[in-house]
Each structure stands twice: as C-alpha cells, then as structure tokens.
Scaffold this motif. Structure first.
Motif, mmCIF file in Angstrom:
data_model
loop_
_atom_site.group_PDB
_atom_site.id
_atom_site.type_symbol
_atom_site.label_atom_id
_atom_site.label_comp_id
_atom_site.label_asym_id
_atom_site.label_seq_id
_atom_site.Cartn_x
_atom_site.Cartn_y
_atom_site.Cartn_z
ATOM 1 N N VAL A 179 20.418 4.814 58.941
ATOM 2 C CA VAL A 179 20.355 3.584 59.737
ATOM 3 C C VAL A 179 19.803 2.444 58.891
ATOM 4 N N ARG A 180 18.718 2.696 58.195
ATOM 5 C CA ARG A 180 18.082 1.652 57.377
ATOM 6 C C ARG A 180 19.037 1.131 56.305
ATOM 7 N N GLU A 181 19.662 2.022 55.572
ATOM 8 C CA GLU A 181 20.541 1.612 54.481
ATOM 9 C C GLU A 181 21.844 0.999 54.995
ATOM 10 N N GLY A 182 22.384 1.534 56.092
ATOM 11 C CA GLY A 182 23.598 0.960 56.671
ATOM 12 C C GLY A 182 23.381 -0.471 57.117
ATOM 13 N N ARG A 183 22.282 -0.690 57.778
ATOM 14 C CA ARG A 183 21.970 -2.049 58.238
ATOM 15 C C ARG A 183 21.610 -2.964 57.070
ATOM 16 N N ARG A 184 21.012 -2.404 56.060
ATOM 17 C CA ARG A 184 20.677 -3.208 54.874
ATOM 18 C C ARG A 184 21.947 -3.728 54.200
ATOM 19 N N ILE A 185 22.954 -2.879 54.083
ATOM 20 C CA ILE A 185 24.229 -3.298 53.501
ATOM 21 C C ILE A 185 24.834 -4.430 54.329
ATOM 22 N N ILE A 186 24.860 -4.248 55.632
ATOM 23 C CA ILE A 186 25.469 -5.235 56.519
ATOM 24 C C ILE A 186 24.688 -6.543 56.503
ATOM 25 N N GLU A 187 23.369 -6.458 56.601
ATOM 26 C CA GLU A 187 22.535 -7.666 56.625
ATOM 27 C C GLU A 187 22.581 -8.438 55.313
ATOM 28 N N SER A 188 22.863 -7.742 54.217
ATOM 29 C CA SER A 188 22.927 -8.417 52.923
ATOM 30 C C SER A 188 24.297 -9.065 52.679
ATOM 31 N N GLY A 189 25.210 -8.886 53.632
ATOM 32 C CA GLY A 189 26.535 -9.484 53.476
ATOM 33 C C GLY A 189 27.477 -8.689 52.599
ATOM 34 N N ARG A 190 27.173 -7.423 52.356
ATOM 35 C CA ARG A 190 27.993 -6.604 51.463
ATOM 36 C C ARG A 190 28.847 -5.572 52.206
ATOM 37 N N ALA A 191 28.979 -5.711 53.520
ATOM 38 C CA ALA A 191 29.730 -4.726 54.296
ATOM 39 C C ALA A 191 31.185 -4.638 53.839
ATOM 40 N N LYS A 192 31.838 -5.777 53.656
ATOM 41 C CA LYS A 192 33.247 -5.756 53.235
ATOM 42 C C LYS A 192 33.401 -5.102 51.868
ATOM 43 N N ASP A 193 32.461 -5.377 50.968
ATOM 44 C CA ASP A 193 32.511 -4.744 49.645
ATOM 45 C C ASP A 193 32.374 -3.232 49.770
ATOM 46 N N ALA A 194 31.437 -2.792 50.605
ATOM 47 C CA ALA A 194 31.235 -1.360 50.803
ATOM 48 C C ALA A 194 32.482 -0.723 51.393
ATOM 49 N N LEU A 195 33.060 -1.372 52.377
ATOM 50 C CA LEU A 195 34.266 -0.830 53.010
ATOM 51 C C LEU A 195 35.440 -0.774 52.040
ATOM 52 N N LYS A 196 35.555 -1.756 51.158
ATOM 53 C CA LYS A 196 36.622 -1.729 50.153
ATOM 54 C C LYS A 196 36.416 -0.584 49.171
ATOM 55 N N ILE A 197 35.165 -0.348 48.782
ATOM 56 C CA ILE A 197 34.856 0.784 47.892
ATOM 57 C C ILE A 197 35.274 2.088 48.569
ATOM 58 N N ILE A 198 34.933 2.210 49.835
ATOM 59 C CA ILE A 198 35.253 3.427 50.578
ATOM 60 C C ILE A 198 36.764 3.577 50.761
ATOM 61 N N ALA A 199 37.436 2.477 51.076
ATOM 62 C CA ALA A 199 38.891 2.523 51.261
ATOM 63 C C ALA A 199 39.596 2.963 49.979
ATOM 64 N N ASP A 200 39.045 2.586 48.833
ATOM 65 C CA ASP A 200 39.642 2.944 47.548
ATOM 66 C C ASP A 200 39.229 4.338 47.073
ATOM 67 N N ALA A 201 38.203 4.911 47.703
ATOM 68 C CA ALA A 201 37.719 6.240 47.305
ATOM 69 C C ALA A 201 38.688 7.307 47.823
ATOM 70 N N ARG A 202 38.632 8.428 47.200
ATOM 71 C CA ARG A 202 39.476 9.540 47.633
ATOM 72 C C ARG A 202 38.664 10.426 48.578
ATOM 73 N N LEU A 203 38.633 10.005 49.824
ATOM 74 C CA LEU A 203 37.917 10.776 50.836
ATOM 75 C C LEU A 203 38.795 11.924 51.315
ATOM 76 N N GLU A 204 38.154 13.025 51.658
ATOM 77 C CA GLU A 204 38.907 14.160 52.184
ATOM 78 C C GLU A 204 39.613 13.798 53.480
ATOM 79 N N ASP A 205 38.974 12.972 54.282
ATOM 80 C CA ASP A 205 39.541 12.554 55.560
ATOM 81 C C ASP A 205 40.207 11.188 55.364
ATOM 82 N N SER A 206 41.525 11.190 55.225
ATOM 83 C CA SER A 206 42.236 9.939 54.947
ATOM 84 C C SER A 206 42.140 8.958 56.109
#
Length: 92
Positions: free
Chosen positions: A54-81
């Motif tokens: 919770v702390r780190e998730g909200r920290r990412i969002i509050e710092s304005g880096r949510a879109k960057d994080a989501l782009k990193i995740i979208a480009d990652a090879r997650l087991e669950d597409s």
C-alpha cells in the motif's frame, strides 16, 4: 521519484499486485488501513507485506509516476497476459 526508486518500489510491490490493485492504491477515499485489510483478506498478504504494498503503490501514484510504472509493466513479460493488457489500458 527517480527511475531507480520507481524500479525498487515496483519490485517491493510486485508488478502483478500493482496492476491488480491499481484502483485501490489510487483511491484516496480508501484509508491505508482499509487498503491493507483488503490485501490481507482478499489476497492473503501478511500485515507487513500489505503495508509495504500500500505504501509503495501510493508513493508511485502520488509522485506522478503511475503511467511510467504501468508502461514498464505493460512491456514486461508477465505470466498473466491479461495483467499486461490491463497495465497498458491503464497507462493510456
């Protein structure tokens, strides 16, 4: 938040957890305690793990880096597409 801090925060949360619970982390009307309780009840995290996520998730969002994080995740090879797809949609 710098790139290395973003990467470290994503590693602490877990990419899948960040995407699955993005709305939870984003909703300021939900208290940290309620968000932690949800993670413990719904997803089986221990209190310490839920607090960190919770702390780190909200920290990412509050710092304005949510879109960057989501782009990193979208480009990652997650087991669950479907999570990568959700990350991509949220990043738009």
């Amino acid at each position: 938040m710098e790139d290395h801090q973003l990467s470290k925060s994503l590693q602490s949360i877990g990419k899948s957890c960040f995407v699955k619970n993005f709305e939870l982390f984003s909703d300021a009307a939900i208290s940290d305690l309620d968000a932690m309780q949800f993670l413990m009840d719904d997803q089986g995290y221990e209190q310490t793990g839920a607090r960190t996520r919770v702390r780190e998730g909200r920290r990412i969002i509050e710092s304005g880096r949510a879109k960057d994080a989501l782009k990193i995740i979208a480009d990652a090879r997650l087991e669950d597409s479907t999570l990568a797809d959700k990350a991509y949609r949220l990043s738009l």
